[in-house]
Design an enzyme around this catalytic site. Structure first.
Site, PDB file in Angstrom:
ATOM      1  N   PRO A  43       0.828  -1.210   0.000  1.00  0.00           N
ATOM      2  CA  PRO A  43       0.000   0.000   0.000  1.00  0.00           C
ATOM      3  C   PRO A  43       0.862   1.259   0.000  1.00  0.00           C
ATOM      4  CG  PRO A  43      -0.724  -1.527   1.712  1.00  0.00           C
ATOM      5  CD  PRO A  43       0.544  -2.069   1.154  1.00  0.00           C
ATOM      6  N   PRO A 237      45.397 -39.197  15.429  1.00  0.00           N
ATOM      7  CA  PRO A 237      44.698 -40.367  15.926  1.00  0.00           C
ATOM      8  C   PRO A 237      43.245 -40.483  15.482  1.00  0.00           C
ATOM      9  CG  PRO A 237      44.730 -38.665  17.580  1.00  0.00           C
ATOM     10  CD  PRO A 237      45.517 -38.138  16.434  1.00  0.00           C
ATOM     11  N   ASP A 260      45.947 -45.292   5.158  1.00  0.00           N
ATOM     12  CA  ASP A 260      45.771 -46.501   5.954  1.00  0.00           C
ATOM     13  C   ASP A 260      44.321 -46.626   6.373  1.00  0.00           C
ATOM     14  OD1 ASP A 260      48.402 -46.989   5.821  1.00  0.00           O
ATOM     15  OD2 ASP A 260      48.887 -46.291   7.846  1.00  0.00           O
ATOM     16  N   LYS A 282      47.114 -52.723   5.656  1.00  0.00           N
ATOM     17  CA  LYS A 282      46.620 -52.887   7.011  1.00  0.00           C
ATOM     18  C   LYS A 282      46.983 -51.674   7.828  1.00  0.00           C
ATOM     19  CE  LYS A 282      44.930 -57.125   6.936  1.00  0.00           C
ATOM     20  NZ  LYS A 282      43.897 -57.753   7.712  1.00  0.00           N
ATOM     21  N   GLY A 313      48.035 -43.078   9.956  1.00  0.00           N
ATOM     22  CA  GLY A 313      47.491 -42.777  11.276  1.00  0.00           C
ATOM     23  C   GLY A 313      48.600 -42.278  12.196  1.00  0.00           C
ATOM     24  N   ASP A 315      51.596 -40.542  13.724  1.00  0.00           N
ATOM     25  CA  ASP A 315      52.789 -39.975  13.101  1.00  0.00           C
ATOM     26  C   ASP A 315      53.399 -41.026  12.183  1.00  0.00           C
ATOM     27  OD1 ASP A 315      55.054 -37.799  13.258  1.00  0.00           O
ATOM     28  OD2 ASP A 315      56.026 -39.766  13.325  1.00  0.00           O
ATOM     29  N   MET A 395      49.764 -51.278  19.807  1.00  0.00           N
ATOM     30  CA  MET A 395      49.363 -52.564  19.239  1.00  0.00           C
ATOM     31  C   MET A 395      49.387 -53.675  20.279  1.00  0.00           C
ATOM     32  SD  MET A 395      51.236 -52.338  15.547  1.00  0.00           S
ATOM     33  CE  MET A 395      52.779 -51.582  16.006  1.00  0.00           C
ATOM     34  N   GLY A 424      41.185 -43.635  20.870  1.00  0.00           N
ATOM     35  CA  GLY A 424      41.536 -42.351  21.461  1.00  0.00           C
ATOM     36  C   GLY A 424      41.217 -41.172  20.553  1.00  0.00           C
TER      37      GLY A 424
END
Ligand code: SAH
Length: 486
Positions: A43, A237, A260, A282, A313, A315, A395, A424
């Protein structure tokens, strides 16, 4: 339901804005910037809109909204065909009217945005970071517009102001760049050198003519044959936040990423979209065929002139066979670089609240692997069983009873605390604590699986009071933490 992102070319295209107030004015401003032919139906218009109408930059359709506005409302498209508009923006504070317009527009298959009403809108207007011709649009799908705006502010501060001029310059040179670097990988490299080099520097200094000359010179310079290379990158990690800036850059520049299995999806998600991802081998076991295959792939891709990232993974040099891969590359004259990553021992200790060294409890830390019986036999147990030191065992899930037996036999106290950290730094992280005496039983009871890192030593007890990530440790919390906390 995720929205489909889309950038629309609105030049000379009719857009109807309903509402004549401040909100409508803001929307009109954006539409005019995109070159739309805007009609405002209301309007009355506020002062700003009225001025635009007076200048002929928008049309004013005075009166109360009727559905006919959506059909042939006398809206003219770039001056030619009368008829429907392409988009409708509804910016009134009358909820009933907004709903009515949305429904009428929906029936006519016209995309409609009702300002601040995601439900009624068939298109959303994103928050925008403008480095024209470069634009970054952010949407939360209507779920959290405030968050989208905050993100926009963040991006505003990190995105170089020279990006816009750089994009504009690149656009003008596009055909030449394409002709000079017909191969997409080489072209990518050229563009990425633009971001880093003299051209963008000159733009930053406000010297567009010199920048242009630099770009011209770069395109004339004789072509160096694409030399392939390998960057051995530690992915950390699992938490992508633990990637280094260098790792991020390498992932963004890679043509091929050989990774990996241990490398998490979150990390891979930050890689370049069009990089080829290849999962190899692996997680660090002694699978010689897998290792030979990895070597062959590294060589093949590097010799083809590609930028290869070998992503490992943690270092790459900590129980990662990174050394072997470099020896292989070196012998064949392939250029390489290494980007260290946060190794599992550091990450798991940090995310479990276990300081690996501590003035009161541990003066040294050893990284060991207890991967198989053989590797257990080669370790110096007298040294490992010393007090006031921390062992970070990689491991180790399989040989826990042997590990306990050897350490006890060599004089480590049965009450020595341990913390076993599974996954972790990932969302699924679990920490089991206890004493050396209970180690295999507790690991079994909690069904700890790989990847898991074992921390043995007085400091492990601190997980009981220092933990901060995820759930508190499972199993008993040995004394030390209580003494320490007291
Ligand atoms: N280069 C890697 C280690 C590879 S060996 C690094 O520096 O971390 C693989 C072992 O690392 C696993 O068996 C496990 O002991 C450990 N590991 C790797 N990632 C882990 C994680 N997110 N949580 C717990 N342990 C992890």
């Amino acid at each position: 339901m995720p929205l489909y992102p889309l950038f629309a070319d609105l030049r000379q295209r009719a857009v109807l804005v309903i509402g004549g107030g401040a909100v409508a004015a803001r929307k009109v401003e954006g539409l005019l910037r995109a070159g739309a032919a805007v009609t405002v139906g209301a309007p009355a218009l506020d002062a700003g809109l009225a001025a635009l109408a007076a200048e002929g930059r928008i049309r004013h359709r005075a009166g109360r909204y009727v559905d006919e506005w959506l059909d042939d409302g006398g809206i003219r498209d770039g001056g030619s065909s009368a008829g429907r508009c392409w988009l409708v923006v509804v910016a009134t504070d009358d909820a009933t009217l907004n709903r009515r317009v949305a429904a009428a527009a929906e029936r006519r298959r016209m995309f409609t945005n009702v300002v601040d009403d995601a439900e009624l809108s068939s298109f959303h207007v994103p928050a925008v970071v403008d480095r024209a011709p470069l634009q970054i649009a952010i949407s939360s799908g209507g779920a959290a517009p405030m968050l989208a705006r905050l993100l926009r502010e963040r991006l505003e501060t990190v995105l170089d102001a020279a990006l816009g001029p750089l994009a504009a310059l690149a656009a003008r040179f596009r055909t030449r760049i394409r002709a000079r670097h017909p191969e997409p990988a080489a072209r990518r490299r050229f563009y990425s050198s633009l971001f880093a080099g003299a051209v963008v520097d000159l733009l930053r200094k406000g010297q567009p003519a010199l920048a242009e000359a630099a770009l011209d010179a770069a395109l004339r310079a004789p072509a160096a044959p694409a030399a392939g290379s390998v960057v051995l990158v530690g992915a950390g990690p699992g938490d992508p936040g633990l990637l280094t800036l260098k790792a991020l850059r390498a992932l963004n520049e890679a043509d091929v990423i050989l990774h990996d299995r241990l490398v998490g999806a979150g990390v891979l998600a930050v890689a370049r979209r069009d990089a080829t991802l290849v999962e190899v081998g692996k997680t660090g076991g002694a699978h010689s065929t897998a290792q030979d295959r990895i070597h062959a792939l590294l060589l093949e891709h590097a010799r083809a002139g590609r930028r290869v990232v070998r992503l490992k993974g943690g270092d790459p040099f900590v129980f990662g066979r990174g050394g072997e891969e470099l020896e292989f590359l070196r012998a064949r004259g392939i250029a390489y670089e290494v980007v260290p990553g946060i190794t599992a021992a550091l990450a798991c200790a940090a995310y479990a609240g276990v300081p690996l060294t501590h003035r009161d409890h541990a003066q040294s830390v050893r990284f060991v692997t207890a991967h198989c019986r053989d590797s257990l036999d080669t370790l110096d147990w007298n040294a490992l069983a010393q007090e006031r030191q921390t062992l970070a065992v990689y491991m180790g899930v399989a040989g826990l009873d042997t590990l306990r037996e050897r350490l006890l036999a060599h004089g480590r106290a049965a009450a020595t605390p341990f913390a076993l950290v599974e996954n972790g730094s990932r969302e699924s992280q679990r920490v089991v604590t206890g004493t050396l005496e209970q180690l295999p039983e507790l690991a079994n009871a909690h069904r700890v699986c790989t990847p898991a890192l074992l921390i043995i030593g007085e400091v492990a007890a601190l997980a009981g009071c220092l933990h901060w990530y995820g759930a508190p440790p499972l199993g008993g919390v040995p004394d030390l933490s209580l003494r320490h906390a007291a």
